[in-house]
Design an enzyme around this catalytic site. Structure first.
Site, PDB file in Angstrom:
ATOM      1  N   ALA A   1      -3.304   8.171   0.779  1.00  0.00           N
ATOM      2  CA  ALA A   1      -2.120   8.906   0.310  1.00  0.00           C
ATOM      3  C   ALA A   1      -2.094   9.019  -1.210  1.00  0.00           C
ATOM      4  CB  ALA A   1      -0.845   8.215   0.800  1.00  0.00           C
TER       5      ALA A   1
ATOM      6  N   SER B   1       0.039   1.625   0.836  1.00  0.00           N
ATOM      7  CA  SER B   1       0.005   3.089   0.898  1.00  0.00           C
ATOM      8  C   SER B   1      -0.524   3.537   2.247  1.00  0.00           C
ATOM      9  CB  SER B   1      -0.899   3.642  -0.204  1.00  0.00           C
ATOM     10  OG  SER B   1      -2.272   3.362   0.086  1.00  0.00           O
ATOM     11  N   ASP B   2      -0.041   4.667   2.747  1.00  0.00           N
ATOM     12  CA  ASP B   2      -0.727   5.265   3.879  1.00  0.00           C
ATOM     13  C   ASP B   2      -2.143   5.617   3.423  1.00  0.00           C
ATOM     14  OD1 ASP B   2      -1.257   6.222   6.400  1.00  0.00           O
ATOM     15  OD2 ASP B   2       0.575   7.397   6.539  1.00  0.00           O
ATOM     16  N   CYS B   3      -3.042   5.779   4.359  1.00  0.00           N
ATOM     17  CA  CYS B   3      -4.465   5.791   4.030  1.00  0.00           C
ATOM     18  C   CYS B   3      -4.870   7.047   3.263  1.00  0.00           C
ATOM     19  CB  CYS B   3      -5.277   5.607   5.299  1.00  0.00           C
ATOM     20  SG  CYS B   3      -4.968   3.971   6.019  1.00  0.00           S
TER      21      CYS B   3
ATOM     22  N   CYS C   1       4.318   3.259   2.696  1.00  0.00           N
ATOM     23  CA  CYS C   1       4.865   4.506   2.169  1.00  0.00           C
ATOM     24  C   CYS C   1       4.083   5.692   2.738  1.00  0.00           C
ATOM     25  CB  CYS C   1       4.847   4.516   0.649  1.00  0.00           C
ATOM     26  SG  CYS C   1       3.269   4.025  -0.110  1.00  0.00           S
TER      27      CYS C   1
END
Length: 726
Positions: A267, A263-265, A230
């Site tokens: 995020a 999750s994107d890092c 995401c």
């Protein structure tokens, strides 16, 4: 006697529990059952730690640590010696899904070999693992986006075909085990601005969502991609990593996704940070919200707060159990808890890494990615001229080869090296950089441009590199966090190109590196030939030499429109597709989507169609004779576009619906057939629904987009046929 009986019951219970505790190691059980059993053995704190990107060891269960984060965008990245293939946008320019599969299969072979080697040494570092956060299937909707180079371009169909092939190559074909785990990112509606990505709200209509932004993700889910990442931004007011519509209604609901979400890092930090989305007030609430939304794995530092979320009653521990069970299934699919002999991928040895076969594949991919934008007849060059001059800021460096998310190896072939290796004995090759990448020379003395006037041919290697475009923290020469709000080639490079060509009747060839559209109008006017080579990877220099000296005819096609100026584009922050990409842009571009020249002339004959009227559920066959009328063997990229002539809603001007790469020897003809099915003629209405309407359609077949601009630039003449749905 009663005491003895009680003791025996305790012993039997212990034996029973010990036997049961081995269920997660029992290979006869399903991955899901084994993962569920393992989760049942963990404390709450251990469960939460296993949902972090850097999962620690659980020594009492003999579970080793695992780092989930790894990259394989165009080769295994950040992990030591690996084959460096052309950047993703270059692979997009090949229009070749079979090639994409071979490239990703080679990458996953190397990944397994490197993983096997690291395990033997007891290394569990980041970038040693088998879970790859690749591919990036976002739509390159705006040329300013610095990370557009990571994508396959602006078209949903092309992105879908290449993305599916790439995932299949990464994950392998074994019925029980994954070779590696692929990840579709960034879900969804994510393509800049980089500077605002931690707080930005991408507002998009249902029509644009289902017509442009979601098709590739849906296709990868249908292809069983193991993970979805995401995105940082919000979409229609909800953070993508807590977006009920995207995650719950679409991904889990409509598409029945069966993998895990990462999750994107960092995020999830954006949920509550001062300069983020302001969705919640603290880490505990953010963690609970992300988990309840469907996130299984946290790249970042937030999920340890899930323990406190349980203690506060914000979530139940069983919710963690369900999420972690799904996440751990991936590790079981990868064979991480099984005997090494049970998994066929454990037999892959280090011999494959940067092997001769993989280097040859990298060269093939680079050759097929190169796009010839202009040629006044000077190319191909003979390789036995008296003197060649190789110049420009990108001629001798590694950075023009690699783009971002790259690997490295000890044999990266620069353009200078490739050209030098290809010239015949007795010929001279001279080299000077001549100008800096993005600023004027400090020293006014010019010993460089005059050499062009005494050379038989000059090759200026120019353009941009990852210093100028890329991700927010990587592009160290970018004033805009990796985005390119200035569309122009650096002015000093244009000035130098003018000097090289001034009063010079010898060929001057511009070789342009970069991962996004650039303003090449002056380059096109000045140079005798223009080659766009992207970031071509470790064999880039050899591949460019193959094209320059005619060992191969260029066959790359533009996977993205090059506008004439930024004035032709809507505002960068506007995610409406109106006025964007070849599908919706009415202004005449500099270079159209799908465009690219050959060293040969290709002719398309009159098309034939098996039926001109079809009903719902029926198909029609369209065929056309394609002839190579030139003297060079070529690979033609035959493209089929559909135009809905009359519809109840707005529709794309053109829509790419099929591709065929065809090898044609000099003088050879082949009849190419396409099946036109109802799905290719469907439209998306304002509700985001896909429907088939009655009416007239035009089917276009050719080597580029069927526009007057393509013909003006020298593309072959496309053909078309009418079709009616009754």
């Amino acid at each position: 006697m009663k005491k003895l009986a009680s003791f025996l019951l305790i012993v039997l219970a212990a034996i029973s529990h010990n036997a049961e505790s081995q269920d997660y190691l029992e290979t006869s059980l399903t991955h899901a059952a084994r993962a569920k059993d393992l989760v049942s053995r963990l404390t709450l704190e251990e469960k939460v730690q296993q949902m972090m990107m850097n999962s620690p060891a659980i020594e009492r269960l003999n579970i080793p640590p695992y780092e989930w984060w790894n990259e394989a965008l165009h080769g295994v990245g950040r992990s030591g010696v690996a084959t460096v293939f052309p950047q993703a946008i270059g692979l997009g320019a090949t229009f070749d899904e079979e090639l994409a599969y071979r490239v990703s299969s080679a990458i996953s072979d190397e990944a397994r070999a490197m993983y096997n080697a690291s395990l033997k040494k007891g290394y569990y570092n980041r970038y040693n693992g088998l879970t790859f956060w690749t591919p990036n299937i976002n739509i390159f909707r705006d040329p300013r986006w610095g990370r557009g180079q990571e994508t396959y371009g602006e078209d949903p169909f092309l992105t879908t075909r290449l993305g599916v092939s790439f995932v299949k190559g990464l994950q392998g074909e074994d019925s029980r085990y994954l070779k590696t785990a692929a990840c579709a990112k960034h879900f969804a509606v994510h393509s800049g601005p980089e500077r605002l990505r931690h707080e930005f709200n991408a507002v998009v209509s249902k029509k644009d969502l289902y017509e442009t932004y979601l098709p590739a993700f849906k296709a990868l889910v249908e292809a069983d991609v193991e993970a979805v990442m995401c995105a940082y931004n919000r979409t229609n007011d909800e953070p993508c990593c807590a977006n009920n519509y995207l995650l719950q209604e679409v991904l889990w609901g409509e598409w029945d996704f069966d993998g895990h979400i990462v999750s994107d890092c960092w995020a999830i930090v954006d949920f509550y940070s001062e300069n983020g989305h302001g969705t919640v007030e603290n880490q505990v609430d953010a963690s609970a919200l992300a988990l309840e939304s469907g996130v299984n794995l946290n790249c970042g530092s937030t999920f340890p707060a899930l323990v406190e979320a349980v203690n506060q009653g914000l979530i139940e521990e069983k919710t963690i159990d369900v999420a972690l069970t799904k996440l751990l299934e991936t590790r079981f699919k990868l064979g991480m808890f099984d005997d090494s002999n049970a998994n066929p991928y454990n037999a892959i040895s280090l011999d494959v890494v940067n092997s001769p076969a993989h280097r040859a594949l990298a060269r093939e991919a680079a050759v097929k990615s190169i796009v010839l934008l202009k040629n006044n007849g000077v190319l191909p060059l003979a390789n036995d001229l008296s003197r060649y001059y190789v110049t420009g800021p990108n001629a001798a460096g590694i950075d023009p080869l690699i783009g971002n998310y790259y690997g490295v190896n000890p044999d990266m072939v620069t353009v200078l090296e490739g050209i030098t290796a290809a010239v015949a004995p007795g010929s001279q090759v001279h080299y000077r950089a001549g100008t800096l990448l993005d600023r004027p020379n400090v020293n006014p003395v010019d010993w460089s441009s005059g050499v062009a006037h005494t050379s038989d041919a000059t090759l200026m290697v120019m353009g941009i590199t990852g210093f100028i475009e890329g991700e927010e923290g990587e592009s160290i020469a970018s004033a805009h966090y990796g985005d390119r709000l200035d569309y122009d080639i650096p002015a000093n490079q244009i000035d130098y190109l003018k000097k090289l060509k001034a009063d010079n009747d010898k060929p001057v060839i511009a070789i342009v590196t970069g991962g996004s559209p650039m303003n090449l109008s002056e380059v096109h006017e000045i140079a005798d030939a223009v080659l766009l080579v992207w970031y071509p990877g470790e064999e880039g220099g050899n591949a460019i030499a193959d094209i320059v000296f005619g060992k191969a005819s260029p066959s790359g096609r533009l996977p993205i429109t090059f506008p004439k100026s930024m004035d032709q584009l809507p505002a960068y922050e506007d995610y409406s597709m109106r006025g964007r990409t070849y599908k919706y842009m009415t202004a005449e571009p500099m270079y159209p989507f799908g465009f690219g020249l050959h060293y040969s002339k290709i002719k398309y004959g009159t098309p034939a169609v098996t039926r001109s009227v079809i009903k719902s559920g029926e198909s029609a066959e369209v065929s056309v004779l394609v002839t190579n009328e030139g003297d060079f063997d070529v690979e033609e990229v035959v493209q089929l576009y559909v135009t809905d002539v009359e519809a109840s809603v707005s529709t794309p001007l053109f829509s790419l619906q099929s591709i065929r790469r065809v090898k044609l020897a000099a003088g050879e003809s082949q009849r190419i057939s396409f099946t036109i099915n109802p799905e290719m003629l469907q439209v998306v209405n304002e509700k985001g629904e896909t429907i088939l309407e009655k009416g007239d359609f035009k089917i276009h077949v050719g080597g580029s987009l069927p526009t007057s601009r393509s013909l003006e630039l020298g593309a072959s003449v496309p053909v078309s046929v009418n079709l009616k749905v009754k």
